[in-house]
Design a protein around this motif. Structure first.
Motif, PDB file in Angstrom:
ATOM      1  N   LYS A   1       0.843  -1.191   0.000  1.00  0.00           N
ATOM      2  CA  LYS A   1       0.000   0.000   0.000  1.00  0.00           C
ATOM      3  C   LYS A   1       0.880   1.244   0.000  1.00  0.00           C
ATOM      4  O   LYS A   1       1.822   1.355   0.778  1.00  0.00           O
ATOM      5  CB  LYS A   1      -0.909  -0.006   1.230  1.00  0.00           C
TER       6      LYS A   1
ATOM      7  N   GLY B   1       0.620   7.396  -4.526  1.00  0.00           N
ATOM      8  CA  GLY B   1      -0.276   7.374  -3.380  1.00  0.00           C
ATOM      9  C   GLY B   1      -0.986   8.705  -3.203  1.00  0.00           C
ATOM     10  O   GLY B   1      -0.393   9.767  -3.393  1.00  0.00           O
TER      11      GLY B   1
ATOM     12  N   GLU C   1      -4.909   5.307  -4.675  1.00  0.00           N
ATOM     13  CA  GLU C   1      -3.717   5.242  -5.513  1.00  0.00           C
ATOM     14  C   GLU C   1      -4.122   5.514  -6.954  1.00  0.00           C
ATOM     15  O   GLU C   1      -5.122   4.980  -7.437  1.00  0.00           O
ATOM     16  CB  GLU C   1      -3.080   3.856  -5.400  1.00  0.00           C
TER      17      GLU C   1
END
Length: 283
Positions: A146, A195, A201
């Motif tokens: 992430k 990000g 994203e």
């Protein structure tokens, strides 16, 4: 009776058995006598089995006698179990046959694919996964990592044309390069990603570049002007050149150089920049 031997009990069982047969074959049937003899016979058989570790006079495990109704019920249950076992076996055989057929078909498909590709395995297609983050929808990355806000991630093993060159150029031109944290991710296979503050994203070099140019932090250095400002026509002209650059980005180098040279010679014959009088994303 506790001192009776197995041989004596066996002899008694045999004698009682003969007695029951004689009583049943008599011309004058005495039901009471038959009942008493049968009862004594059953008790003797049970006693023999108890003294012989559960084995009856016939050498088999002793089973208590059942009534006709009990025998019928047991036979029905045994038949049902047998049918169930047979059905499971048939189902199992069918499933195994289906698996074998599927495996065989898969093998044929692989051989055909290898034949079509000249013996080389066909390339895998990576399909982006749609994710919902907050109330916004975004295409998900193939990577499991992430991204934090303003983390610009890409696979270092991909060609230069698949790296975030435009996004980094915009960050430099808007003096916001220090805000961007570049990370390499070998698991990323569907292009660079940036990000976002909302936890999402954005994928793609150009999408990341547009976001960086629209940030308030890029305004002092003319971030929006890189996209064409706030005029619809100017925005369209910039997007036109961006689309053109994208369309030829995967051409072989010789074709790419020829196309760009022919186009730019005409477009820049009497101008310094492609769109207007300032540098833009088109350039």
């Amino acid at each position: 009776m506790t001192d009776v031997t197995l041989e004596e009990l066996k002899a008694k069982v045999e004698a009682l058995g003969e007695k029951v047969k004689t009583l049943k074959s008599s011309s004058e049937v005495d039901k009471d006598a038959i009942g008493a003899a049968v009862k004594e016979l059953m008790e003797s058989k049970l006693m023999y089995a108890e003294k012989n570790n559960g084995i009856g006079v016939d050498g088999k495990p002793y089973e208590a006698p059942m009534s006709k109704a009990e025998k019928k019920k047991k036979a029905k249950a045994d038949k049902a179990k047998e049918a169930e076992a047979s059905g499971k076996k048939e189902t199992s055989n069918t499933a195994n046959a289906a698996k074998k057929a599927a495996k065989k078909a898969e093998g044929k498909a692989k051989k055909a694919a290898l034949k079509d590709t000249g013996g080389k395995p066909a390339a895998k297609t990576v399909v982006p996964v749609r994710q919902n983050i907050g109330n916004k929808s975004t295409l998900g990355s193939s990577s499991r990592n992430k991204l934090q806000p303003l983390q610009l991630s890409f696979n270092p093993n991909v060609p230069l044309t698949e790296r975030p060159v435009v996004a980094l150029s915009v960050a430099i031109l808007t003096n916001t390069a220090l805000d961007v944290n570049i990370v390499s991710d070998h698991q990323r296979h569907n292009g660079p990603g940036l990000g976002l503050p909302n936890g999402g994203e954005v994928l793609g070099d150009l999408a990341a570049a547009r976001y960086l140019a629209r940030r308030p932090e890029a305004a002092p250095a003319g971030g929006l002007s890189l996209l064409g400002g706030d005029d619809a026509s100017s925005l369209a002209f910039v997007d036109q050149w961006v689309d053109y650059a994208s369309s030829i980005s995967r051409f072989p180098l010789s074709q790419k150089v020829a196309a760009v040279s022919a186009t730019l010679d005409t477009a820049l014959a009497s101008a310094t920049y492609l769109c207007g009088n300032i540098l833009s994303l088109a350039d």
